[in-house]
Design a protein around this motif. Sequence first.
Motif, PDB file in Angstrom:
ATOM      1  N   SER A 198      -4.986   6.274  -7.355  1.00 60.62           N
ATOM      2  CA  SER A 198      -3.853   5.411  -7.687  1.00 60.62           C
ATOM      3  C   SER A 198      -2.671   6.261  -8.132  1.00 60.62           C
ATOM      4  N   ASN A 231     -16.352  -0.120  -6.966  1.00 59.82           N
ATOM      5  CA  ASN A 231     -16.663   0.354  -5.617  1.00 59.82           C
ATOM      6  C   ASN A 231     -18.114   0.809  -5.473  1.00 59.82           C
ATOM      7  N   PRO A 236      -3.390   1.263  -5.157  1.00 57.36           N
ATOM      8  CA  PRO A 236      -2.663   2.487  -4.792  1.00 57.36           C
ATOM      9  C   PRO A 236      -1.367   2.742  -5.546  1.00 57.36           C
ATOM     10  N   THR A 281      -9.247   6.234  -2.927  1.00 56.86           N
ATOM     11  CA  THR A 281      -9.090   5.218  -3.963  1.00 56.86           C
ATOM     12  C   THR A 281      -8.184   5.690  -5.099  1.00 56.86           C
ATOM     13  N   ARG A 317      -8.902  -0.836  -3.918  1.00 62.75           N
ATOM     14  CA  ARG A 317      -7.901   0.192  -4.253  1.00 62.75           C
ATOM     15  C   ARG A 317      -6.765  -0.444  -5.036  1.00 62.75           C
ATOM     16  N   ILE A 338     -12.263   1.359 -11.181  1.00 61.88           N
ATOM     17  CA  ILE A 338     -12.241   1.263  -9.717  1.00 61.88           C
ATOM     18  C   ILE A 338     -13.530   1.854  -9.128  1.00 61.88           C
TER      19      ILE A 338
END
Length: 151
Positions: free
Chosen positions: A8, A36, A85, A6, A83, A32
Amino acid sequence: MLRIPTDSRMDFDHSISTEHRFALRNWLDDFILAVNNNDEPLYAQMLVPNFVASGFIDTKMDHALFLTFLATPLVKKKVRIMRLPELQIKFQKNVYKVSGTFEQFIDGIMSDEGTIEIRIAPVEESFLMEEIEFFPRLKTTSTDNDDIANG
């Protein structure tokens, strides 16, 4: 089970100081992780009261509806991973503008993918998300999402 990273990759505008880059990177990572881990008390306090989200379902969502959306799994008893990214971050008009890629996985299979735009306001020693807009390229549908949109 497949482990989906996950992390970034964040590309910051040169006008953003190193200290603010570090703080915003940590804040986004915390958001995030909270989503999650389904930690609603944590991610709920990361949104402004007049928060607006669009593009995830057919209607715009306010603060309460977005919290319901995040707390409702697309498929019951499945693991959902979000995610971000690739992100580009700029500071304009006293707001951080974050744009990049959004991906969502259900049990390791990509269910949603597209571009995301986020507005984050600096508040004292932290940040608050004001708005998030999703422009899907791949989007699954769910009767749960229809139920959320229709109240």
